[in-house]
Motif scaffolding. Structure first.
Motif, PDB file in Angstrom:
ATOM      1  N   LEU A 127       0.826  -1.211   0.000  1.00  0.00           N
ATOM      2  CA  LEU A 127       0.000   0.000   0.000  1.00  0.00           C
ATOM      3  C   LEU A 127       0.862   1.263   0.000  1.00  0.00           C
ATOM      4  CD1 LEU A 127      -2.891  -0.940   2.464  1.00  0.00           C
ATOM      5  CD2 LEU A 127      -3.018  -0.686  -0.018  1.00  0.00           C
ATOM      6  N   LEU A 128       1.931   1.255   0.785  1.00  0.00           N
ATOM      7  CA  LEU A 128       2.807   2.422   0.831  1.00  0.00           C
ATOM      8  C   LEU A 128       3.512   2.633  -0.506  1.00  0.00           C
ATOM      9  CD1 LEU A 128       4.415   2.112   4.389  1.00  0.00           C
ATOM     10  CD2 LEU A 128       2.722   3.788   3.622  1.00  0.00           C
ATOM     11  N   SER A 129       3.933   1.529  -1.129  1.00  0.00           N
ATOM     12  CA  SER A 129       4.588   1.657  -2.429  1.00  0.00           C
ATOM     13  C   SER A 129       3.621   2.216  -3.461  1.00  0.00           C
ATOM     14  CB  SER A 129       5.132   0.298  -2.885  1.00  0.00           C
ATOM     15  OG  SER A 129       4.082  -0.593  -3.213  1.00  0.00           O
ATOM     16  N   GLN A 130       2.361   1.826  -3.360  1.00  0.00           N
ATOM     17  CA  GLN A 130       1.341   2.349  -4.265  1.00  0.00           C
ATOM     18  C   GLN A 130       1.059   3.824  -3.984  1.00  0.00           C
ATOM     19  OE1 GLN A 130      -0.137   1.200  -6.815  1.00  0.00           O
ATOM     20  NE2 GLN A 130      -2.044   2.332  -7.086  1.00  0.00           N
ATOM     21  N   TYR A 131       0.972   4.172  -2.721  1.00  0.00           N
ATOM     22  CA  TYR A 131       0.641   5.539  -2.320  1.00  0.00           C
ATOM     23  C   TYR A 131       1.678   6.544  -2.816  1.00  0.00           C
ATOM     24  CZ  TYR A 131      -0.618   9.482   0.658  1.00  0.00           C
ATOM     25  OH  TYR A 131      -0.982  10.720   1.112  1.00  0.00           O
ATOM     26  N   TYR A 132       2.944   6.163  -2.750  1.00  0.00           N
ATOM     27  CA  TYR A 132       4.010   7.100  -3.100  1.00  0.00           C
ATOM     28  C   TYR A 132       4.426   7.057  -4.568  1.00  0.00           C
ATOM     29  CZ  TYR A 132       4.603   8.191   1.828  1.00  0.00           C
ATOM     30  OH  TYR A 132       4.385   8.633   3.125  1.00  0.00           O
ATOM     31  N   THR A 133       3.919   6.083  -5.315  1.00  0.00           N
ATOM     32  CA  THR A 133       4.367   5.999  -6.712  1.00  0.00           C
ATOM     33  C   THR A 133       3.218   5.853  -7.711  1.00  0.00           C
ATOM     34  OG1 THR A 133       4.637   3.582  -6.714  1.00  0.00           O
ATOM     35  CG2 THR A 133       6.522   4.898  -5.990  1.00  0.00           C
ATOM     36  N   TYR A 134       1.964   6.020  -7.279  1.00  0.00           N
ATOM     37  CA  TYR A 134       0.876   5.752  -8.227  1.00  0.00           C
ATOM     38  C   TYR A 134       0.690   6.881  -9.235  1.00  0.00           C
ATOM     39  CZ  TYR A 134      -2.592   8.824  -5.915  1.00  0.00           C
ATOM     40  OH  TYR A 134      -3.276   9.896  -5.404  1.00  0.00           O
ATOM     41  N   ARG A 135       1.283   8.049  -9.004  1.00  0.00           N
ATOM     42  CA  ARG A 135       1.243   9.118  -9.999  1.00  0.00           C
ATOM     43  C   ARG A 135       2.568   9.287 -10.726  1.00  0.00           C
ATOM     44  NH1 ARG A 135      -3.681   9.806 -11.788  1.00  0.00           N
ATOM     45  NH2 ARG A 135      -5.101  10.868 -10.386  1.00  0.00           N
ATOM     46  N   GLN A 136       3.610   8.805 -10.145  1.00  0.00           N
ATOM     47  CA  GLN A 136       4.914   8.815 -10.796  1.00  0.00           C
ATOM     48  C   GLN A 136       5.789   7.766 -10.118  1.00  0.00           C
ATOM     49  OE1 GLN A 136       6.769  12.606 -10.177  1.00  0.00           O
ATOM     50  NE2 GLN A 136       6.548  12.572  -7.966  1.00  0.00           N
ATOM     51  N   GLY A 137       6.792   7.315 -10.804  1.00  0.00           N
ATOM     52  CA  GLY A 137       7.669   6.306 -10.223  1.00  0.00           C
ATOM     53  C   GLY A 137       7.378   4.913 -10.738  1.00  0.00           C
ATOM     54  N   PHE A 138       7.860   3.954 -10.011  1.00  0.00           N
ATOM     55  CA  PHE A 138       7.873   2.563 -10.480  1.00  0.00           C
ATOM     56  C   PHE A 138       6.498   2.044 -10.852  1.00  0.00           C
ATOM     57  CE2 PHE A 138       7.315  -1.959  -9.465  1.00  0.00           C
ATOM     58  CZ  PHE A 138       8.154  -2.513 -10.417  1.00  0.00           C
ATOM     59  N   TRP A 139       5.538   2.093  -9.913  1.00  0.00           N
ATOM     60  CA  TRP A 139       4.234   1.507 -10.192  1.00  0.00           C
ATOM     61  C   TRP A 139       3.507   2.221 -11.320  1.00  0.00           C
ATOM     62  CZ3 TRP A 139       3.790  -3.165  -9.426  1.00  0.00           C
ATOM     63  CH2 TRP A 139       4.089  -3.806  -8.223  1.00  0.00           C
ATOM     64  N   PHE A 140       3.627   3.549 -11.378  1.00  0.00           N
ATOM     65  CA  PHE A 140       2.965   4.273 -12.461  1.00  0.00           C
ATOM     66  C   PHE A 140       3.550   3.875 -13.817  1.00  0.00           C
ATOM     67  CE2 PHE A 140       2.622   7.858 -15.405  1.00  0.00           C
ATOM     68  CZ  PHE A 140       1.241   8.000 -15.438  1.00  0.00           C
ATOM     69  N   ASP A 141       4.874   3.767 -13.886  1.00  0.00           N
ATOM     70  CA  ASP A 141       5.519   3.364 -15.138  1.00  0.00           C
ATOM     71  C   ASP A 141       5.086   1.950 -15.538  1.00  0.00           C
ATOM     72  OD1 ASP A 141       6.823   5.779 -15.178  1.00  0.00           O
ATOM     73  OD2 ASP A 141       8.682   5.005 -14.297  1.00  0.00           O
TER      74      ASP A 141
END
Length: 238
Positions: free
Chosen positions: A19-33
């Protein structure tokens, strides 16, 4: 007891980390890419040049198709049900009811997660041309959501898989995971959900909540309570 506590802690750390990884990267970063890559890869095949694939995704994203995923779970459950003794069949009915109750409760709990975003179709539509299956097929199908996190459909499938693992072992779990992948894929392919809506959001919430329920005596207490309301006369031994 220590082993159970360690398992619960592990599943909670795993879920919170997701959840934290999603929260901090869902607009940019690893998960968004990663999400963007998955969305654009599948969206290119929904341009109408692959009619069979287009209509397959349209049909499998129609609300009525949810009945098929429910029947797939029910069929797998029945495969284990019919092998049981009459008393165990009563217990399996109680487990099934408990599964439905937990699914409703977890779905409501998921609304409190402070992550909300629109589906990839809605996110990318203002900036670029995307293929919308509802427009290309004029078929009443789901290809967008104003709030796609977490993936409710995927979460229900994962809850089923977790219960199968808890009560019927690894083989049943693997069979259930196949159902999860097959029936969660159309939502992702159509762009109604990001990949992470299902495999981060749904997985995280299921891991956190169900670890406290399935790895403790709570599930057996609830099952035994529900068992009282299932008449024995329908399961008489011959």
């Amino acid at each position: 007891m220590k082993k159970t506590a360690a398992q619960i802690l592990l599943w909670n750390v795993f879920g919170i980390a997701l959840l934290l990884s999603q929260y901090y990267t869902y607009r940019q970063g690893f998960w968004f890419d990663f999400d963007s890559t998955v969305f654009h890869y599948f969206n290119q095949f929904l341009d109408g040049s692959h009619k069979g694939f287009l209509y397959l995704i349209a049909i499998t994203n129609h609300r009525s198709f949810d009945v098929v995923s429910f029947l797939a779970m029910a069929l797998l459950y029945f495969c284990y049900f019919h092998k049981q003794s009459n008393e165990n069949k009563r217990k399996m009915i109680a487990i099934g009811l408990m599964m439905l109750i937990m699914a409703v409760c977890i779905k409501q709990w998921g609304r409190f997660i402070p992550i909300a975003h629109e589906s990839p179709t809605l996110y990318f539509e203002p900036f670029e041309h995307i293929n919308r299956i509802s427009q290309l097929t004029h078929f009443g199908t789901k290809d967008a959501s104003g709030d796609s996190f977490p993936g409710d459909h995927g979460m229900m499938l994962m809850i089923f898989a977790a219960f199968m693992w808890r009560y019927f072992g690894l083989k049943a779990f693997i069979q259930s995971v196949i159902i999860v992948v097959i029936f969660s894929a159309p939502r992702i392919i159509a762009g109604a959900h990001w990949f992470t809506d299902v495999y981060v959001g749904s997985l995280a919430i299921t891991s956190i909540v169900l670890s406290w329920f399935l790895l403790t005596p709570a599930c057996d207490y609830v099952a035994n309570f529900l068992l009282r309301f299932i008449p024995k006369r329908f399961f008489k031994t011959s």
